[in-house]
Design a protein around this motif. Structure first.
Motif, PDB file in Angstrom:
ATOM      1  N   ILE B  42       0.852  -1.184   0.000  1.00 38.11           N
ATOM      2  CA  ILE B  42       0.000   0.000   0.000  1.00 38.11           C
ATOM      3  C   ILE B  42       0.889   1.236   0.000  1.00 38.11           C
ATOM      4  N   GLY B  43       0.646   2.136  -0.918  1.00 35.35           N
ATOM      5  CA  GLY B  43       1.360   3.407  -0.941  1.00 35.35           C
ATOM      6  C   GLY B  43       0.464   4.525  -0.448  1.00 35.35           C
ATOM      7  N   THR B  44       0.928   5.289   0.507  1.00 31.39           N
ATOM      8  CA  THR B  44       0.127   6.380   1.057  1.00 31.39           C
ATOM      9  C   THR B  44       1.041   7.455   1.614  1.00 31.39           C
ATOM     10  N   ARG B  45       0.549   8.698   1.564  1.00 35.36           N
ATOM     11  CA  ARG B  45       1.372   9.791   2.090  1.00 35.36           C
ATOM     12  C   ARG B  45       1.558   9.691   3.603  1.00 35.36           C
ATOM     13  N   ALA B  58       4.994  -3.415   7.349  1.00 39.27           N
ATOM     14  CA  ALA B  58       5.981  -3.561   6.284  1.00 39.27           C
ATOM     15  C   ALA B  58       5.354  -3.422   4.901  1.00 39.27           C
ATOM     16  N   LYS B  59       4.051  -3.632   4.823  1.00 35.25           N
ATOM     17  CA  LYS B  59       3.386  -3.521   3.525  1.00 35.25           C
ATOM     18  C   LYS B  59       3.097  -2.073   3.142  1.00 35.25           C
ATOM     19  N   ILE B  60       3.177  -1.171   4.125  1.00 32.11           N
ATOM     20  CA  ILE B  60       2.757   0.213   3.885  1.00 32.11           C
ATOM     21  C   ILE B  60       3.972   1.098   3.657  1.00 32.11           C
ATOM     22  N   SER B  61       3.908   1.900   2.612  1.00 36.94           N
ATOM     23  CA  SER B  61       5.062   2.716   2.250  1.00 36.94           C
ATOM     24  C   SER B  61       4.603   4.089   1.788  1.00 36.94           C
ATOM     25  N   ALA B  62       5.477   5.086   2.005  1.00 33.47           N
ATOM     26  CA  ALA B  62       5.179   6.422   1.476  1.00 33.47           C
ATOM     27  C   ALA B  62       5.671   6.561   0.037  1.00 33.47           C
ATOM     28  N   ASN B  63       6.328   5.542  -0.438  1.00 31.94           N
ATOM     29  CA  ASN B  63       6.911   5.586  -1.769  1.00 31.94           C
ATOM     30  C   ASN B  63       5.950   4.943  -2.779  1.00 31.94           C
ATOM     31  N   LEU B  64       5.223   5.783  -3.490  1.00 33.33           N
ATOM     32  CA  LEU B  64       4.199   5.275  -4.399  1.00 33.33           C
ATOM     33  C   LEU B  64       4.819   4.472  -5.545  1.00 33.33           C
ATOM     34  N   MET B  80      -6.269   7.255  -4.736  1.00 38.61           N
ATOM     35  CA  MET B  80      -5.779   8.475  -4.085  1.00 38.61           C
ATOM     36  C   MET B  80      -6.690   9.655  -4.360  1.00 38.61           C
ATOM     37  N   GLY B  81      -7.364   9.633  -5.505  1.00 41.93           N
ATOM     38  CA  GLY B  81      -8.101  10.818  -5.936  1.00 41.93           C
ATOM     39  C   GLY B  81      -7.128  11.875  -6.429  1.00 41.93           C
ATOM     40  N   GLY B  82      -7.693  12.985  -6.886  1.00 42.38           N
ATOM     41  CA  GLY B  82      -6.859  14.068  -7.411  1.00 42.38           C
ATOM     42  C   GLY B  82      -6.300  13.710  -8.766  1.00 42.38           C
TER      43      GLY B  82
END
Lengths: 430, 430
Positions: B42-45, B58-64, B80-82
């Motif tokens: 999962i990529g998220t800010r 470990a599955k979550i990253s800020a790096n899309l 993400m929208g936008g």
């Protein structure tokens, strides 16, 4: 552009619609799908009758086998109805590895399990979008659109003939028999209407929906089926006074303990319910998914062009499968978990009861006591002054109770010396 | 069983719903489809915020980019929208031949043509079922179920925020501002509600529906868009007196000469119309096909779980495509005939007009003359005694006329010395 040959079995109302739809919108369909359906041959018992659509006589044959076996036919479209020739021909097509598109709910409801096994054995497809809901693509919605959902319940108005009759009875305050005759005159009911008005057609469709939702083939004889033949104008009027409309509903539900419930019967539905505003020959299906929430899918449930719309939609799917070499895209039998059927007596609803009671002191108290003996509590009572002979009609709306309790209470009431004619009972769905 | 890796971009409301839906119903989905979706990354800010669903950190990253590029990710789900990062990441995934599932209507409405070309170039798919209608699988219905139909018209209630506001204004006789604040307090409207209440969100969805129906990408700036910000409680009340409800409608239509019309505006809808009984945050889409006839598809148009239901439905399609090696099952751009847009001034509807007029003899005659000068005839007039200051409110319902004629007539009326404040005009759809 790649073409696929269509062989049509049956050249009645829906068959004519499919021929006309392919002719009129063939280019549009081809431009959307990138493949083109081409009508190759039609099998029908009456090849010479004029259907008002232009088809070369050489394409029409009384020999159904020759259509199925025609090497230029890639897809067999079965629109004969019935269970004899339709079953034989569907088996024959599948055994030759030819995909079948059918609108035949009786065939599916009674022989679906066998036919889907056969399709799987021969690595081909059977599509049946038009078997429920006519022009409403409810099969596709359930199988694909809502694939992520546990289906909590389905409530359907699935028979246009019945819905037309009920709508007219309500709007015109007419008795059942008069409206049935009118419906027959208008072509909205068959000369022999039993299949529709006794709920069999709706039950076939309910069995198909239950199967898509829960992966179980429920034998028709295990489905509670009550038709609309015995509905009286009086009950429709009392229902209206209480804020309800009467609809013939298919109810398919899963309970917390896993048991599946399938029943078909007239039901009182609150007037502000989406299904209550489905009038005339229209159909609608309300589906409650655990993720999707409540959805309602409404449209023309039968007729030449609406049914053809869905049949051709299925042809589109089959062509894409053939093109991609990917038959069996959707499993005929979904989850196929072994699911217990709910014991009929355990079904819980509220009930509308109309009793004819002797107009004398203490009568209502004895009735409410009888209901109470079976754990049934009363939500409202409607008693008006005018009576029929010695007896006064009393309408009672109960709180939710089990089918079994309700039947036992009605039996006890029938044994009381205050009760006149047979009590009327209509289940309430909200 | 074959597994496919899911990479999620965006871990907000809908992302959380997809994670929860896959977790809760993963086995059921796998048993239905014969393939299993497995959440890989999962990529998220904001990777550390607790969303209340169990996901290994470990599955979550800020790096899309790392999510898109993850070799174990077979399908990229963009939530993400936008239009910035979403556009970049969707391009990146498609360029790597990875199919994308998205719920992003702004992205599609404004960059759809480019993205679909890109998907075609790399022989992969972009699915967007949740971009219109949330939990209602309307995209699938239009693209697949109704593939055989010329679409005559689409009328949609596509924005839950607006429909909630309009429902409350009608039911509680409240002004717009008060209901908007209430909707914001209840979480039914954003802190900055412009996107919803000014009709932009609905217009994005209308553009997507027009594209599916007619194969044309209509630039947003060519769509007539009016929001609900200026609706007054008075007009909703007068509308009710006349038998109408006010709904924010998307209207997509094809005329006999082939011209396509797309508009978004508040419309008066007869109370017994199916769309008039769509209340609160629910959405509904009415589609008129040349074969199917009139169909209505109703359900939850937004929200965590309904949107996740449709996103996971698309994931199911993409998995089947990957499994069968048959990407590009449906053409992103259907017919893609070159279709002319209807000149806005040519759109024909009936109109509700509310004028403030000086209460003196001959006034109404001058107004009807002004309307008549532009070929507009009057269906009904409502004039009540109570006035506001010098002026009396007069409500006029016209017969069908062109947008252009109506505007010209209103301009002429504004120039008369009997007219007070700016006239109100609401189109009528039946």
């Amino acid at each position: 552009m790649k073409e696929f040959g269509i062989g049509l079995l049956g050249f009645g109302t829906v068959g004519t619609g499919v021929v006309e739809g392919l002719r009129r919108n063939g280019d549009l369909i081809a431009s959307r799908l990138g493949v083109r359906p081409v009508l190759r041959s039609i099998g029908t018992r009456n090849p010479t009758r004029d259907r008002g659509v232009p088809v070369a006589p050489a394409k029409i044959s009384a020999n159904l086998e020759s259509v199925v076996d025609d090497p230029s036919v890639d897809i067999v479209v079965e629109l004969m109805g019935g269970k004899d020739a339709a079953l034989t021909m569907t088996r024959r097509a599948l055994a030759r590895g030819k995909p079948v598109v059918t609108a035949n709910k009786a065939l599916l409801a009674e022989h679906g399990a066998e036919l889907f096994r056969l399709a799987a054995e021969h690595n081909t497809d059977i599509y049946f979008g038009a078997s429920v809901g006519g022009g409403i693509p409810i099969i596709r919605v359930l199988r694909e659109g809502l694939v992520a959902n546990r289906i909590l319940s389905i409530h359907g108005i699935l028979n246009g003939t019945c819905n037309y009759i009920l709508t007219r009875m309500e709007q015109e305050h007419l008795p059942f028999d008069a409206v049935l005759r009118e419906a027959q005159d208008n072509g909205y009911a068959e000369a022999d209407p039993a299949f529709d008005i006794d709920g069999i057609d709706t039950a076939h469709k309910a069995v198909i929906l239950a199967w898509l939702a829960y992966g179980v083939h429920i034998p028709l004889n295990q489905v509670l089926v009550e038709g609309i033949r015995n509905l009286s104008a009086a009950d429709i009027r009392y229902g209206a006074d209480l804020g309800y409309r009467v609809k013939l509903l298919a109810v398919v539900k899963r309970h917390d303990d896993g048991a599946v419930e399938v029943r078909v019967h007239p039901a009182m539905v609150p007037r502000d319910h989406m299904l209550a505003s489905v009038h005339g020959v229209f159909n609608a299906i309300m589906v409650q998914g655990d993720l999707s929430g409540r959805g309602v899918f409404y449209g023309r449930g039968a007729g030449r062009e609406p049914t053809a719309s869905t049949v051709i939609g299925d042809i589109g799917d089959v062509m894409k499968n053939l093109l991609g070499g990917s038959a069996r895209r959707f499993r005929a039998t979904p989850g196929a978990e072994s699911v217990p059927l709910l014991d009929r007596g355990q079904a819980r609803t509220r009930h509308y009861l109309r009793l004819a009671l002797r107009d004398r002191p203490g009568t209502l108290a004895r009735i409410t006591a009888a209901l109470g003996n079976h754990g049934i509590s009363i939500a409202s009572v409607l008693q008006q002054e005018q009576g029929t002979g010695d007896h006064v009609p009393v309408v009672i709306v109960t709180h939710e109770c089990r089918e079994r309790e309700c039947q036992a209470a009605l039996q006890e009431i029938a044994g009381l010396d205050v009760a006149g004619s047979e009590p009327v009972r209509i289940r309430i769905e909200e």
